[in-house]
Design a protein around this motif. Structure first.
Motif, PDB file in Angstrom:
ATOM      1  N   VAL A   1       0.864  -1.175   0.000  1.00  0.00           N
ATOM      2  CA  VAL A   1       0.000   0.000   0.000  1.00  0.00           C
ATOM      3  C   VAL A   1       0.900   1.225   0.000  1.00  0.00           C
ATOM      4  N   ARG A   2       0.644   2.167  -0.937  1.00  0.00           N
ATOM      5  CA  ARG A   2       1.491   3.360  -0.971  1.00  0.00           C
ATOM      6  C   ARG A   2       1.229   4.234   0.251  1.00  0.00           C
ATOM      7  N   PRO A   3       2.278   4.771   0.868  1.00  0.00           N
ATOM      8  CA  PRO A   3       2.051   5.556   2.084  1.00  0.00           C
ATOM      9  C   PRO A   3       1.315   6.862   1.776  1.00  0.00           C
ATOM     10  N   ALA A   4       0.640   7.368   2.795  1.00  0.00           N
ATOM     11  CA  ALA A   4      -0.036   8.658   2.647  1.00  0.00           C
ATOM     12  C   ALA A   4       1.026   9.737   2.747  1.00  0.00           C
ATOM     13  N   LYS A   5       0.938  10.772   1.888  1.00  0.00           N
ATOM     14  CA  LYS A   5       1.946  11.807   2.050  1.00  0.00           C
ATOM     15  C   LYS A   5       1.369  13.212   1.957  1.00  0.00           C
ATOM     16  N   GLY A   6       0.044  13.298   1.953  1.00  0.00           N
ATOM     17  CA  GLY A   6      -0.585  14.614   1.884  1.00  0.00           C
ATOM     18  C   GLY A   6      -0.385  15.396   3.176  1.00  0.00           C
ATOM     19  N   ARG A   7      -0.622  16.675   3.110  1.00  0.00           N
ATOM     20  CA  ARG A   7      -0.564  17.542   4.281  1.00  0.00           C
ATOM     21  C   ARG A   7      -1.860  18.329   4.323  1.00  0.00           C
ATOM     22  N   PRO A   8      -2.383  18.761   5.449  1.00  0.00           N
ATOM     23  CA  PRO A   8      -1.845  18.521   6.782  1.00  0.00           C
ATOM     24  C   PRO A   8      -2.102  17.084   7.233  1.00  0.00           C
ATOM     25  N   MET A   9      -1.490  16.731   8.341  1.00  0.00           N
ATOM     26  CA  MET A   9      -1.678  15.390   8.881  1.00  0.00           C
ATOM     27  C   MET A   9      -2.346  15.479  10.239  1.00  0.00           C
ATOM     28  N   LEU A  10      -3.330  14.654  10.391  1.00  0.00           N
ATOM     29  CA  LEU A  10      -4.017  14.580  11.676  1.00  0.00           C
ATOM     30  C   LEU A  10      -3.304  13.502  12.486  1.00  0.00           C
ATOM     31  N   THR A  11      -3.232  13.674  13.782  1.00  0.00           N
ATOM     32  CA  THR A  11      -2.621  12.582  14.537  1.00  0.00           C
ATOM     33  C   THR A  11      -3.545  12.133  15.644  1.00  0.00           C
ATOM     34  N   TRP A  12      -3.384  10.918  16.098  1.00  0.00           N
ATOM     35  CA  TRP A  12      -4.227  10.373  17.155  1.00  0.00           C
ATOM     36  C   TRP A  12      -3.439   9.310  17.895  1.00  0.00           C
ATOM     37  N   VAL A  13      -3.943   8.939  19.050  1.00  0.00           N
ATOM     38  CA  VAL A  13      -3.233   7.945  19.858  1.00  0.00           C
ATOM     39  C   VAL A  13      -3.255   6.621  19.105  1.00  0.00           C
ATOM     40  N   GLY A  14      -2.083   6.050  18.927  1.00  0.00           N
ATOM     41  CA  GLY A  14      -2.013   4.743  18.276  1.00  0.00           C
ATOM     42  C   GLY A  14      -2.032   4.821  16.760  1.00  0.00           C
ATOM     43  N   LYS A  15      -1.724   6.001  16.192  1.00  0.00           N
ATOM     44  CA  LYS A  15      -1.703   6.102  14.727  1.00  0.00           C
ATOM     45  C   LYS A  15      -0.582   5.229  14.168  1.00  0.00           C
ATOM     46  N   ARG A  16      -0.933   4.407  13.212  1.00  0.00           N
ATOM     47  CA  ARG A  16       0.054   3.517  12.600  1.00  0.00           C
ATOM     48  C   ARG A  16      -0.047   3.658  11.089  1.00  0.00           C
ATOM     49  N   PRO A  17       1.086   3.654  10.385  1.00  0.00           N
ATOM     50  CA  PRO A  17       0.989   3.664   8.921  1.00  0.00           C
ATOM     51  C   PRO A  17       0.476   2.305   8.441  1.00  0.00           C
ATOM     52  N   LEU A  18      -0.001   2.258   7.219  1.00  0.00           N
ATOM     53  CA  LEU A  18      -0.433   0.980   6.649  1.00  0.00           C
ATOM     54  C   LEU A  18       0.399   0.754   5.399  1.00  0.00           C
ATOM     55  N   ARG A  19       1.494   0.045   5.564  1.00  0.00           N
ATOM     56  CA  ARG A  19       2.405  -0.128   4.430  1.00  0.00           C
ATOM     57  C   ARG A  19       2.007  -1.335   3.608  1.00  0.00           C
ATOM     58  N   GLN A  20       1.550  -2.367   4.314  1.00  0.00           N
ATOM     59  CA  GLN A  20       1.114  -3.558   3.592  1.00  0.00           C
ATOM     60  C   GLN A  20       0.023  -4.276   4.365  1.00  0.00           C
ATOM     61  N   VAL A  21      -0.754  -5.033   3.649  1.00  0.00           N
ATOM     62  CA  VAL A  21      -1.801  -5.834   4.291  1.00  0.00           C
ATOM     63  C   VAL A  21      -1.712  -7.236   3.730  1.00  0.00           C
ATOM     64  N   THR A  22      -2.253  -8.182   4.489  1.00  0.00           N
ATOM     65  CA  THR A  22      -2.242  -9.554   4.009  1.00  0.00           C
ATOM     66  C   THR A  22      -3.604  -9.862   3.406  1.00  0.00           C
ATOM     67  N   ALA A  23      -3.557 -10.425   2.220  1.00  0.00           N
ATOM     68  CA  ALA A  23      -4.826 -10.758   1.553  1.00  0.00           C
ATOM     69  C   ALA A  23      -5.056 -12.257   1.623  1.00  0.00           C
ATOM     70  N   PHE A  24      -6.239 -12.637   2.049  1.00  0.00           N
ATOM     71  CA  PHE A  24      -6.590 -14.051   2.130  1.00  0.00           C
ATOM     72  C   PHE A  24      -7.543 -14.414   1.000  1.00  0.00           C
ATOM     73  N   PRO A  25      -7.570 -15.695   0.673  1.00  0.00           N
ATOM     74  CA  PRO A  25      -8.517 -16.103  -0.374  1.00  0.00           C
ATOM     75  C   PRO A  25      -9.965 -15.937   0.100  1.00  0.00           C
ATOM     76  N   ALA A  26     -10.870 -15.858  -0.846  1.00  0.00           N
ATOM     77  CA  ALA A  26     -12.289 -15.737  -0.502  1.00  0.00           C
ATOM     78  C   ALA A  26     -12.979 -17.071  -0.794  1.00  0.00           C
ATOM     79  N   GLN A  27     -13.967 -17.403   0.032  1.00  0.00           N
ATOM     80  CA  GLN A  27     -14.735 -18.617  -0.244  1.00  0.00           C
ATOM     81  C   GLN A  27     -16.035 -18.237  -0.946  1.00  0.00           C
ATOM     82  N   HIS A  28     -16.275 -18.956  -2.036  1.00  0.00           N
ATOM     83  CA  HIS A  28     -17.492 -18.734  -2.817  1.00  0.00           C
ATOM     84  C   HIS A  28     -18.665 -19.342  -2.038  1.00  0.00           C
ATOM     85  N   VAL A  29     -19.649 -18.540  -1.733  1.00  0.00           N
ATOM     86  CA  VAL A  29     -20.737 -19.036  -0.887  1.00  0.00           C
ATOM     87  C   VAL A  29     -22.018 -19.304  -1.670  1.00  0.00           C
ATOM     88  N   GLU A  30     -22.364 -18.375  -2.545  1.00  0.00           N
ATOM     89  CA  GLU A  30     -23.686 -18.431  -3.146  1.00  0.00           C
ATOM     90  C   GLU A  30     -23.667 -17.727  -4.493  1.00  0.00           C
TER      91      GLU A  30
END
Ligand SMILES: C[S@@+](CC[C@H](N)C(=O)[O-])C[C@H]1O[C@@H](n2cnc3c(N)ncnc32)[C@H](O)[C@@H]1O
Length: 684
Positions: A9-38
């Motif tokens: 995931v491309r990092p956010a780089k806009g300004r201004p930046m809001l901050t909050w307790v526990g702010k963490r960047p999101l550099r990557q996420v794990t993608a899991f397969p999906a199960q076909h249900v219906e």
């Protein structure tokens, strides 16, 4: 857990930046397969325009996609599976951090009298659809991550997102957008009507100024993206005309040579690049279209088919540079959309929005065939609009009730569209040619498929079980503590998932948490269904040490399965059905003989006190019946759906379908009024 793929995931780089307790960047996420249900409808139906689907990842059937799961995981899944950069419009209406539990009223089916309590119609009380009580910081992190993922899915040049929110969060969300999308990509704020609320309830010191609007914040992915004018047809037609291209004020940068002419004084009307584009557009018109279309016709045709509002500039016979004032058979709308309705009433879903504002957005910002995504789909409003307007769509919700509601709604729309198409089709004429230029666009699909990402059912059951357990024991919930679920008297409460007994690993986790809070003096109560032997020994040792050294944080355990104080803890009894399936002369006959939902009965008993509920007809408890006559054991392909539109109508209970050749497994899915599903299968 299935193995996942890592999505960057491309990092956010806009300004201004809001901050909050526990702010963490999101550099990557794990993608899991999906199960076909219906699957609903015939997959691939209406791929009559295959070029429309050329960009669709091959792994998915061509049709609507509905995902049951947390949208962070679903968006990661879409990114890992070929949807990056393909979405034209994201419309979302996320929970507002409103401090409310949204509930859906559930009633039994049937005319008053089918099911009664001493003359009263039954209601099953209110079913909590989702809870959006979040601490502010969690809310900001939650939205920050979703916005970053959504941006990745948007089309690089033409992607745009509209986020509906109200005064509680609009200012924070604008900041989040500025940071994740960039302030140059702000494309406006649309005001739509909303139920009038009193601001005073939140800020006591503010005077009682009621608010009656929501905002839809619009951000584009690219800062070059110009939105088309928002037009509405009107009855008056004013033809186009030519006017001088000169303006009185004097900005040096707006003085340049155009078609060999400098403005006589003052400046040109437009910036150089726009004026030059307009000169080229007029020359292209003269070259290619002047023989067949008037300039007005050409202008209007381009506007209607592509949404592009062309400019033209020419030099007339006297050498005067002129610009084209286009014809008008429309009004230009502003950002205030109070002419549209706000509350939807199709489904009874608690936060259902009206289709009108979403339809205006979709028509304004997308073309037929474009992909529209809503990852907080709720009752399915966005999917319904996209389906009706010939767009492709992807929806997602964490709540099973939302998925069921959306399925039911889309199924009805698709059935009506299929019927209308069938009626309109005359032998020998391909459908497309019968449509006039102004006709509603042809549906992009007549089917959709439901997937589940990460077996979300289990998680939801856990949340429900936690709620029930808290209610049963009298635990006060704390919404801001990320680890402990609540308090019981003076002690902190940890609820261990009811899918496994309390283990040493669970206790070690509590120990770690406590050691990260050295000033925590309170004891801990662990709630579980039962515990492993080793966990008992661990606890004894822990408590003995604490007592001996005078340390705080004793740990007590409530074992719901055996604790006499909490003995009557709700044990879920699944709903049951008796179904007869027969095969005769190429047909399959299905008859539901009986259906019983102990949960519904239980709820009715709670309401009725000493009275025993009497339900004369099992069908009062049943919301819908679906049949797959050739079930492969995995995906439910709905060949027949019985979903009465009105609450007063009952399902039929007896069905007849074409039998597939050879021996087959018939699966019958019965969904009750609380959304619980029972699937019965038979080989015939
Ligand atoms: C305000 S409602 C949307 C209503 C919708 N616009 C309609 O017209 O029906 C917000 C929805 O977001 C869903 N939701 C909340 N958190 C979610 C998450 N993490 N992932 C997916 N859906 C979520 C809720 O279940 C709820 O249905």
């Amino acid at each position: 857990m299935p193995e996942g793929t890592t999505v960057e995931v491309r990092p956010a780089k806009g300004r201004p930046m809001l901050t909050w307790v526990g702010k963490r960047p999101l550099r990557q996420v794990t993608a899991f397969p999906a199960q076909h249900v219906e699957s609903y409808g015939q997959a691939g139906a209406l791929s009559a325009a295959p070029e429309l689907w050329a960009d669709w990842p091959a792994a998915y059937p061509r049709g609507g996609l509905l995902f049951h799961g947390d949208n962070k995981e679903v968006l990661a899944h879409l990114l890992a599976n070929g949807f990056r950069g393909k979405v034209r419009l994201v419309y979302i209406d996320p929970p507002f951090d409103s401090g409310a539990d949204y509930v859906r009223r559930v009633t039994l089916r049937g005319a008053q009298g089918t099911a009664r309590f001493e003359g009263e119609g039954y209601t099953l009380g209110e079913q909590i659809q989702y809870t959006d009580i979040w601490a502010n910081d969690n809310y900001l992190q939650f939205m920050y991550e979703r916005l970053l993922l959504l941006r990745e899915l948007l089309h690089d040049e033409a992607g745009i997102v509209g986020l509906q929110c109200d005064w509680r969060k609009a200012h924070h969300l604008r900041c989040l957008f500025d940071e994740t999308f960039g302030p140059d990509n702000f494309r406006g704020e649309v005001l739509v009507r909303a139920g009038t609320k009193n601001v005073q309830s939140q800020f006591d010191e503010v005077s009682a100024l009621a608010t009656g609007h929501n905002s839809i914040l619009l951000y584009s992915k690219s800062s070059d993206h110009r939105l088309p004018k928002l037009l509405e047809r009107s009855d008056r037609f004013e033809p186009g005309k030519w006017d001088t291209f000169w303006r009185g004020t004097d900005r040096p940068t707006m003085r340049y040579e155009l078609l060999g002419v400098m403005p006589s004084s003052g400046q040109w009307r437009w910036e150089r690049s726009r004026a030059e584009r307009a000169v080229q557009a007029y020359q292209a018109y003269l070259r290619e279209y002047a023989d067949s279309l008037t300039l007005d016709e050409y202008y209007l045709r381009t506007l209607r088919t592509t949404g592009v509002d062309l400019d033209f500039v020419r030099k007339d016979e006297n050498g005067t540079v002129q610009y084209y004032v286009p014809p008008r058979d429309y009004r230009v709308l502003s950002n205030v959309w109070f002419d549209l309705a706000y509350r939807g009433a199709e489904t009874g879903y608690p936060t259902e929005k009206h289709e009108q504002p979403v339809a205006r957005l979709v028509q304004w910002l997308t073309n037929p065939g474009d992909i529209v995504l809503d990852c907080f789909i709720g009752s399915g409003t966005t999917a319904a609009v996209a389906q009706k307007l010939g767009r492709r769509w992807i929806g997602c919700d964490i709540n099973k009730g939302a998925i069921q509601t959306t399925c039911k709604r889309l199924q009805a729309i698709i059935a009506a569209q299929a019927k209308a198409l069938e009626a309109a089709a005359q032998p020998g004429l391909p459908l497309l040619e019968q449509e006039g230029a102004e006709a509603e666009p042809r549906p992009a699909q007549l089917s959709f498929t439901v997937y589940r990402v990460n077996d979300y059912d289990l998680q939801i059951q856990h949340n429900e079980a936690v709620n029930l357990a808290c209610e049963h024991i009298g635990i006060a919930r704390t919404r801001i503590d990320p680890f402990f679920e609540g308090t019981l008297g003076r002690s902190l409460v940890k609820i261990v998932p009811f899918t496994h007994p309390l283990t040493v690993a669970d206790l070690e986790e509590i120990k770690r948490e406590l050691s990260s809070r050295p000033e925590e003096e309170r004891d801990v109560t662990v709630v579980c269904l039962g515990k492993e032997l080793a966990a008992g020994a661990w606890l004894e040792e822990w408590n003995r040490l604490r007592r001996r050294t005078g340390l705080p944080n004793q740990i007590a355990v409530i074992e719901l399965r055996t604790d006499p104080r909490y003995g009557r803890f709700f044990v879920h009894q699944p709903a049951r059905a008796r179904v007869t399936v027969e095969r005769r002369e190429g047909r399959v006959y299905v008859r539901i003989d009986d259906f019983l939902s102990p949960t519904i009965i239980e709820r009715l008993k709670e309401q009725g006190g000493v009275l025993e509920p009497q339900i004369d007809d099992w069908r009062a408890m049943v919301d819908s019946v679906m049949i797959d006559p050739a079930h492969d054991g995995q995906v439910f392909n709905v060949a027949l759906a019985d979903v009465p539109e009105r609450k007063t109508d009952l399902v039929a209970g007896e069905y007849e379908l074409d039998a597939p050749p050879g021996e087959t497994t018939v699966a019958v899915k019965i969904t009750d009024m609380l959304g619980e599903e029972v699937v019965v299968t038979a080989r015939v």
